[in-house]
Design an enzyme around this catalytic site. Structure first.
Site, PDB file in Angstrom:
ATOM      1  N   CYS A  53       0.805  -1.278   0.032  1.00 45.85           N
ATOM      2  CA  CYS A  53      -0.037   0.056   0.038  1.00 45.85           C
ATOM      3  C   CYS A  53       0.873   1.205  -0.104  1.00 45.85           C
ATOM      4  CB  CYS A  53      -0.818  -0.137   1.030  1.00 45.85           C
ATOM      5  SG  CYS A  53      -2.073   1.537   1.403  1.00 45.85           S
ATOM      6  N   GLU A  61      -5.217   3.166 -10.342  1.00 38.85           N
ATOM      7  CA  GLU A  61      -5.995   1.704  -9.949  1.00 38.85           C
ATOM      8  C   GLU A  61      -6.966   1.650 -10.831  1.00 38.85           C
ATOM      9  OE1 GLU A  61      -6.109   0.762  -5.526  1.00 38.85           O
ATOM     10  OE2 GLU A  61      -5.969   2.850  -5.535  1.00 38.85           O
ATOM     11  N   ARG A  75      -0.061   4.707   2.931  1.00 36.43           N
ATOM     12  CA  ARG A  75      -0.163   4.662   4.393  1.00 36.43           C
ATOM     13  C   ARG A  75       0.206   5.803   5.346  1.00 36.43           C
ATOM     14  NH1 ARG A  75       4.044  -0.076   4.826  1.00 36.43           N
ATOM     15  NH2 ARG A  75       4.425   0.173   2.250  1.00 36.43           N
ATOM     16  N   TRP A  95      -8.821   5.297  -0.136  1.00 35.99           N
ATOM     17  CA  TRP A  95      -9.497   5.721  -1.350  1.00 35.99           C
ATOM     18  C   TRP A  95      -8.623   5.564  -2.606  1.00 35.99           C
ATOM     19  CZ3 TRP A  95      -8.331   9.605   2.753  1.00 35.99           C
ATOM     20  CH2 TRP A  95      -7.184   9.984   2.754  1.00 35.99           C
TER      21      TRP A  95
END
Length: 376
Positions: A84, A260, A87, A255
């Protein structure tokens, strides 16, 4: 505890051993409790808490987290998520403690409530809903969906209509009685596997799914493509592991980063495969790769995604901004004396990777707990 196994009938031995295999690892429990107290020095009673945990694991094969431990564990699991990039705001994660929900119907209601609360009329809030854990004598509930919101994929003689990634899940839902409309963006129902009994099919109400129709700031024809995407990426097939306890149903979301959707979900050849479509509408020469038509189409598709979410007032970030934020997070973790694990292949964006600062360095690949992990 091994003594009573020897007194069981052979048929019962496997079941008894399975119970023991799910007994909480006391070493993991103690390691987490020490971490919690080390990072929360205002909380007193470390030794007493360690004694209580050791006693409960010996008696019952597991122990119960306090809400404060659960909240801390879930936030640190996000902090430790090496795939991720977002973070930096791990401390802001909202933790919904729903460990008391015992039925499949209750799980369904909490998943829908999660979507409503996390969506916030477009102001997306990072949220996790923690449902009952696996216990030595009984598994917790699970979701078959990998995200709370997924679009169906229908296999037809002319190929897949919708999202090819979700063909298997769509067929499972249809076998359980769901009937989709056959469209490209049909929201799949949730499929909940309770500890005992058959899976439950749960339709996701429309008011819990915020979707953004895609348009382009410069090309009016883009809206004619009929593309859209949902606002909340809520992962639902990963286990939240905290101190040796597995919470197998703990949907969580942040979000979206624009790539993506624009560089993966809509662009990948095994997903919606929209690059050739966009390239044709742009009038690009697709006869040779040397024209870089894929790159041109990819940029315009991502421009449309970012523009559309901003126009709709829905939280989204771009890959350049998020890359800088990640390095800020990395710096803060190093100053705090903590390891910040990261998987380079996931941290580097799938668009213009070398133009972002996260590309030009190596990362620690340690695997830390607490963590979100895939089911064994």
């Amino acid at each position: 505890m091994r003594t009573w196994i020897r007194n069981l009938r052979p048929f019962d031995v496997l079941a008894a051993q399975a119970v023991l295999e799910r007994t909480t690892d006391l070493r993991e429990a103690e390691r987490f409790i020490r971490l919690f107290h080390a990072e929360n020095p205002s909380v007193r009673g470390l030794n007493a808490r360690l004694r209580d945990v050791s006693r409960d694991v010996a008696r019952y094969g597991t122990y119960t987290h306090t809400y404060e431990e659960l909240e801390f564990g879930a936030r640190v699991a996000w902090r430790n998520s090496n795939r991720c990039i977002g973070r930096l705001y791990w401390r802001s994660l909202k933790v919904r403690d729903r460990r008391q929900v015992c039925t499949a119907e209750g799980v369904a209601l909490e998943c829908v409530a999660h979507l409503r609360e996390a969506t916030g009329n477009g102001k997306i809030r990072p949220t996790v809903t923690v449902l009952p854990p696996d216990l030595p004598a009984r598994r917790g509930p699970r979701l078959l969906n990998d995200q709370l919101i997924r679009y169906a994929g229908y296999r037809t003689s002319d190929g897949v209509v919708g999202d090819p990634r979700n063909v298997a899940l769509t067929e499972t839902a249809r076998a359980l009685g769901w009937r989709g409309r056959g469209g490209r963006f049909d929201v799949l129902p949730l499929i909940i596997q309770p500890p005992l009994g058959d899976p439950l099919l749960c339709h996701v109400p429309g008011d819990a799914v915020l979707e953004v129709p895609l348009a382009h700031p410069d090309y009016g024809w883009f809206e004619e493509l009929g593309l859209r995407w949902h606002a909340v990426p809520a992962i639902s097939d990963m286990c939240l592991e905290i101190g040796g306890i597995c919470y197998p149903c703990a949907p969580f979301n942040g979000w979206y980063m624009g790539t993506e959707i624009g560089a993966r979900n809509l662009a990948d050849a095994d997903r919606y495969d929209q690059l050739p479509v966009v390239a044709r509408r742009l009038g690009l020469d697709t006869s040779t790769e040397r024209t870089l038509w894929r790159d041109h189409a990819l940029v315009e598709l991502n421009v449309a995604v970012l523009y559309s979410f901003e126009r709709a007032g829905v939280t989204m970030t771009d890959h350049h901004t998020e890359s800088r934020r990640f390095l800020t997070h990395l710096s803060k973790e190093e100053k705090a004396g903590r390891v910040c694990p990261a998987d380079w292949s996931w941290i580097v964006p799938p668009l213009s990777g070398s133009a972002t600062p996260v590309f030009h360095r190596y990362y620690d690949t340690s695997v830390l707990t607490p963590a979100f992990v895939h089911h064994r």
